[in-house]
Scaffold this active site. Sequence first.
Site, mmCIF file in Angstrom:
data_model
loop_
_atom_site.group_PDB
_atom_site.id
_atom_site.type_symbol
_atom_site.label_atom_id
_atom_site.label_comp_id
_atom_site.label_asym_id
_atom_site.label_seq_id
_atom_site.Cartn_x
_atom_site.Cartn_y
_atom_site.Cartn_z
ATOM 1 N N HIS A 139 -3.237 15.629 -25.152
ATOM 2 C CA HIS A 139 -3.024 14.246 -24.710
ATOM 3 C C HIS A 139 -4.182 13.299 -25.023
ATOM 4 C CE1 HIS A 139 0.500 15.850 -22.862
ATOM 5 N NE2 HIS A 139 0.808 14.725 -22.246
ATOM 6 N N HIS A 143 5.620 9.014 -27.410
ATOM 7 C CA HIS A 143 4.609 9.780 -26.680
ATOM 8 C C HIS A 143 4.687 11.265 -27.075
ATOM 9 C CE1 HIS A 143 1.930 11.007 -23.479
ATOM 10 N NE2 HIS A 143 2.855 11.820 -23.004
ATOM 11 N N LYS A 166 5.367 23.215 -14.058
ATOM 12 C CA LYS A 166 4.515 22.082 -13.680
ATOM 13 C C LYS A 166 4.162 22.164 -12.189
ATOM 14 C CE LYS A 166 3.653 17.196 -14.052
ATOM 15 N NZ LYS A 166 3.897 15.925 -14.672
ATOM 16 N N GLU A 199 -5.781 16.412 -9.869
ATOM 17 C CA GLU A 199 -6.467 16.736 -11.123
ATOM 18 C C GLU A 199 -7.975 16.803 -10.994
ATOM 19 O OE1 GLU A 199 -4.548 15.252 -14.749
ATOM 20 O OE2 GLU A 199 -6.548 14.997 -15.565
ATOM 21 N N ASN A 240 -2.726 18.302 -19.780
ATOM 22 C CA ASN A 240 -3.041 17.259 -20.766
ATOM 23 C C ASN A 240 -3.357 17.831 -22.138
ATOM 24 O OD1 ASN A 240 -2.760 15.151 -18.933
ATOM 25 N ND2 ASN A 240 -4.807 15.518 -18.136
ATOM 26 N N GLU A 288 6.975 18.083 -25.262
ATOM 27 C CA GLU A 288 6.362 18.301 -23.929
ATOM 28 C C GLU A 288 6.850 19.624 -23.314
ATOM 29 O OE1 GLU A 288 3.912 16.689 -22.371
ATOM 30 O OE2 GLU A 288 4.037 14.534 -22.689
ATOM 31 N N HIS A 333 -3.160 10.013 -26.754
ATOM 32 C CA HIS A 333 -3.331 8.676 -26.175
ATOM 33 C C HIS A 333 -4.075 7.761 -27.150
ATOM 34 C CE1 HIS A 333 -2.733 10.192 -21.767
ATOM 35 N NE2 HIS A 333 -1.636 10.201 -22.477
ATOM 36 N N ARG A 344 -5.156 21.033 -13.123
ATOM 37 C CA ARG A 344 -4.083 20.129 -13.578
ATOM 38 C C ARG A 344 -4.400 19.511 -14.935
ATOM 39 N NH1 ARG A 344 -0.284 15.783 -10.292
ATOM 40 N NH2 ARG A 344 0.831 15.109 -12.158
ATOM 41 N N ARG A 353 0.818 -1.236 0.000
ATOM 42 C CA ARG A 353 0.000 0.000 0.000
ATOM 43 C C ARG A 353 0.841 1.271 0.000
ATOM 44 N NH1 ARG A 353 -3.199 -2.726 3.938
ATOM 45 N NH2 ARG A 353 -4.858 -3.857 2.891
ATOM 46 N N LYS A 386 2.082 11.420 -10.747
ATOM 47 C CA LYS A 386 1.206 10.524 -11.516
ATOM 48 C C LYS A 386 2.002 9.285 -11.863
ATOM 49 C CE LYS A 386 -2.126 13.411 -13.940
ATOM 50 N NZ LYS A 386 -2.560 13.898 -15.278
HETATM 51 P P1 NAD Z 1 10.538 6.048 -22.732
HETATM 52 O O1 NAD Z 1 10.583 5.863 -21.304
HETATM 53 O O2 NAD Z 1 10.038 4.953 -23.591
HETATM 54 O O3 NAD Z 1 11.993 6.487 -23.225
HETATM 55 C C1 NAD Z 1 12.223 6.695 -24.594
HETATM 56 C C2 NAD Z 1 13.375 5.803 -25.092
HETATM 57 O O4 NAD Z 1 14.611 6.381 -24.685
HETATM 58 C C3 NAD Z 1 13.374 4.391 -24.539
HETATM 59 O O5 NAD Z 1 13.843 3.512 -25.501
HETATM 60 C C4 NAD Z 1 14.355 4.492 -23.375
HETATM 61 O O6 NAD Z 1 14.921 3.262 -23.009
HETATM 62 C C5 NAD Z 1 15.399 5.410 -23.974
HETATM 63 N N1 NAD Z 1 16.211 6.160 -23.035
HETATM 64 C C6 NAD Z 1 15.799 6.855 -21.937
HETATM 65 N N2 NAD Z 1 16.828 7.515 -21.409
HETATM 66 C C7 NAD Z 1 17.903 7.255 -22.177
HETATM 67 C C8 NAD Z 1 19.261 7.678 -22.165
HETATM 68 N N3 NAD Z 1 19.697 8.570 -21.284
HETATM 69 N N4 NAD Z 1 20.093 7.193 -23.106
HETATM 70 C C9 NAD Z 1 19.645 6.313 -24.061
HETATM 71 N N5 NAD Z 1 18.373 5.917 -24.146
HETATM 72 C C10 NAD Z 1 17.517 6.375 -23.214
HETATM 73 O O7 NAD Z 1 9.636 7.331 -23.123
HETATM 74 P P2 NAD Z 1 9.638 8.822 -22.556
HETATM 75 O O8 NAD Z 1 9.401 9.662 -23.740
HETATM 76 O O9 NAD Z 1 10.795 9.082 -21.696
HETATM 77 O O10 NAD Z 1 8.344 8.837 -21.626
HETATM 78 C C11 NAD Z 1 7.061 8.593 -22.159
HETATM 79 C C12 NAD Z 1 6.192 8.015 -21.057
HETATM 80 O O11 NAD Z 1 6.053 8.944 -20.009
HETATM 81 C C13 NAD Z 1 4.790 7.682 -21.536
HETATM 82 O O12 NAD Z 1 4.428 6.418 -21.066
HETATM 83 C C14 NAD Z 1 3.932 8.747 -20.892
HETATM 84 O O13 NAD Z 1 2.627 8.308 -20.641
HETATM 85 C C15 NAD Z 1 4.686 9.028 -19.629
HETATM 86 N N6 NAD Z 1 4.423 10.360 -19.074
HETATM 87 C C16 NAD Z 1 4.056 10.432 -17.770
HETATM 88 C C17 NAD Z 1 3.823 11.661 -17.198
HETATM 89 C C18 NAD Z 1 3.482 11.760 -15.749
HETATM 90 O O14 NAD Z 1 3.140 12.851 -15.284
HETATM 91 N N7 NAD Z 1 3.569 10.687 -15.008
HETATM 92 C C19 NAD Z 1 3.981 12.825 -17.967
HETATM 93 C C20 NAD Z 1 4.369 12.711 -19.288
HETATM 94 C C21 NAD Z 1 4.591 11.465 -19.834
HETATM 95 N N1 GLY Z 2 1.546 15.056 -17.538
HETATM 96 C C1 GLY Z 2 0.318 15.503 -17.013
HETATM 97 C C2 GLY Z 2 0.296 15.623 -15.527
HETATM 98 O O1 GLY Z 2 1.259 15.333 -14.856
HETATM 99 O O2 GLY Z 2 -0.700 16.015 -14.994
#
Ligand code: NAD
Ligand code: GLY
Length: 362
Positions: free
Chosen positions: A248, A265, A227, A237, A245, A185, A252, A241, A121, A143
């Site tokens: 988004h 993404h 942010k 949210e 998005n 982003e 998505h 917040r 938990r 998130k």
């Molecule tokens: P990802 O995590 O898939 O990374 C992109 C690619 O880069 C992958 O192949 C990864 O292994 C590689 N990589 C990462 N760091 C590296 C480095 N330093 N050197 C070499 N390769 C590297 O994608 P992303 O674009 O980082 O993140 C997208 C994800 O984040 C989505 O799932 C999205 O939903 C999520 N997201 C979450 C929030 C949140 O608030 N929680 C906000 C925005 C996006």
């Molecule tokens: N990436 C959207 C949020 O964190 O609310």
Amino acid sequence: MNTQIVNINLSHCNYGIFINEKLFDFSAVAHLLNNRKIAIISNETVAPLYLEPLTQSLQEYNATVQSLILKDGEQYKNQTSWNLILDFLADNNFNRSDLLISLGGGVICDMTGFAAASWMRGIDFIQVPTSLLAQVDASVGGKTGINHSKGKNLIGAFHQPLAVIINASTLKTLPEREFKSGLGETLKYGFINQPRFKQWLQEHSKAIVGLNLPLICQLIAKCCKYKKEIVQQDEKESGIRALLNLGHTFAHAIETYTHYKEYTHGEAVAIGMVMAAQLSVNLGVANDNLRKELEKHLQDFNLLTKLPKTINATKLVELMRLDKKVVNSSHRLILLKSIGNAFIQNNVCEKDILQTILSCQH
Ligand code: NAD
Ligand code: GLY
């Protein structure tokens, strides 16, 4: 260069985001690491690059470190990978006094956070984001989650990290496509409520694309501050917040439709923001030039702005019905009055959404 610190202050917790150019500098959070049992969660791309230096840097805190390496890719941000993390924690007797550290992009950050939220938990975790997108957005704000086969990020929890350690030198190994995707982003903040930031990005575009690390640290700190201002007002949210998005809901659906294999993404978000701009024009809330203006900013950073016609727009609209912002079966979207002035629009009808998608295809 000194570490830049962005503090997040929420009603139930506070934490710092520490940003510098070094590789795995945990000096600011030593008190969170001393003598702790730690599981680092990473993937098969990032671990060969950074697991060893990260593990090394944790040695000075007398921490006991174990690691789990998952498959790389958004298509693995699912229940199977999440279960692998939980199995690993069970097999190695992790309990509430132990700590998870994510080492990777947004996918690893979201999944590690969700495992930390669910194990017993809720246990502690620290985000160590290594992609630009994760440094400016995904690792900040609590998130966490995974995708469901029916849609993106449908399973998850709000669970804030103990700290976020951003060492921009990891970006030296990030593929160019992923770097650009992260810029999508960052531009988002300019489009939502920071019109001057969009100008700052333009002025420094050469240095940013040239990976000038001091400047990149400034860029990351600015995004984290933007942010933070929103998250501190509305952690879960229930209102403002949702502005984060922008684009988004479209993105998505594009990612789900293409099974997370064709667009990153950030690429999907860039196209989604163009769709949000076009919809704002179609609904008469924005000036006719808005879409062109927004496209120009994205194109300055070589981001995609259109979808191919081969993607079925009607199916995208259907996928949008599972968006978390849908209220009582009615679409709730983030639209723009102008660049830097986003707002929440309720009751958007599917006919308008469909027409918008069709006019953003080529
Ligand atoms: P990802 O995590 O898939 O990374 C992109 C690619 O880069 C992958 O192949 C990864 O292994 C590689 N990589 C990462 N760091 C590296 C480095 N330093 N050197 C070499 N390769 C590297 O994608 P992303 O674009 O980082 O993140 C997208 C994800 O984040 C989505 O799932 C999205 O939903 C999520 N997201 C979450 C929030 C949140 O608030 N929680 C906000 C925005 C996006
Ligand atoms: N990436 C959207 C949020 O964190 O609310």
